[in-house]
Design a protein around this motif. Structure first.
Motif: not given
Length: 289
Positions: A263-278
């Motif tokens: 099981i993995s958690f995935v997200w877009r590489k080009d997504r601007v990482m805000d504090s919420t996702l971080q």
């Protein structure tokens, strides 16, 4: 080409009508039509087919809409990052498999909410392939998925390994030969489900042709149908503790090569990482450590 013109174009495309778009924008319809014609002249191509009841995108219009959606997603992300003071707030849209949603995720989400109460969490369940598509389309911030993820536009964080088991009704005891179990109807989620994919591969390796495959869109319906004796299914062992303790379903060991799912958690590489996702990813990594 300015952002305002693209915003007008996007709303007309979504509404399918100049009049409805003008009403939504509180903007004169004649002025809106003029702005869209100017955009078409600038791009040297028609963007809409006009007809009596509304408008429909041309092929170039469809292409522009896809880019425009991405552009405004990026603009929103940049605005969030610029306003970001390091405190997790706003919204977080997460995709997941139903099996994860009822096993390890509740505790994780409860801890995240306790730590970051200003974040509005939205959880969308679906098969892994659909969750990945939604992440790629910027509709989800990230998603829990099963199986290997190899996509040039995605990055991932390992979450856990799940032991898989074959579930049957209580009439089949733990000593029942696998060949007999696999001769039963197979109960599965729609195509794109990683566990269905693993079950298909297992059957292919065993050279077993299922008597019947019954597709459901609900995990709960599958487990209830298994307990009623309709057939068998393959899912994580952690999933059906309640059913097992009530002696409603029985779990059977599967070959080692098909006994685990990552099981993995995935997200877009080009997504601007805000504090919420971080902050969410940091919690995942802390839980894994």
């Amino acid at each position: 080409m300015d952002l305002q013109a693209l915003r007008y174009f996007r709303i007309v495309a979504k509404e399918g009508s100049f009049s409805q778009a003008a009403q939504k924008l509180n903007y004169a319809q004649s002025n809106l039509s003029t702005r869209i014609r100017q955009l078409e002249q600038e791009l040297h191509t028609p963007l809409f087919y006009r007809h009596a009841t509304g408008v429909r995108l041309t092929e170039k219009g469809e292409t522009l809409l896809a880019y425009t959606d991405q552009l405004f997603q990026l603009v929103a992300e940049v605005e969030n990052v610029m306003k970001d003071d390091g405190t997790a707030r706003g919204s977080l849209h997460i995709g997941t498999m139903e099996s994860a949603a009822v096993t390890f995720m509740p505790e994780l989400l409860a801890e995240y909410h306790h730590r970051y109460p200003d974040v509005a969490l939205t959880v969308q369940t679906g098969v892994s392939a659909e969750s990945i598509r939604q992440v790629l389309d910027y509709n989800l911030d990230g998603a829990f998925v099963a199986g290997p993820v190899n996509h040039a536009e995605l990055t991932s964080c390992f979450v856990r390994k799940e032991k898989l088991t074959l579930y049957s009704a209580a009439e089949f005891d733990v000593g029942t030969p696998l060949a007999e179990l696999l001769s039963q109807p197979l109960l599965v989620l729609p195509q794109g489900c990683s566990y269905r994919w693993m079950l298909d591969n297992w059957l292919h390796e065993e050279q077993v042709v299922p008597a019947q495959t019954l597709e459901f869109d609900s995990l709960g319906a599958i487990l209830a149908s298994v307990s009623a004796g309709l057939g068998v299914t393959l899912f994580p062992e952690s999933l059906a503790g309640f059913y097992k303790t009530k002696q409603i379903v029985v779990s059977h060991a599967v070959p080692a090569s098909f006994a685990q799912a990552e099981i993995s958690f995935v997200w877009r590489k080009d997504r601007v990482m805000d504090s919420t996702l971080q902050s969410f990813i940091r919690l995942l990594r802390k839980k894994k450590a």
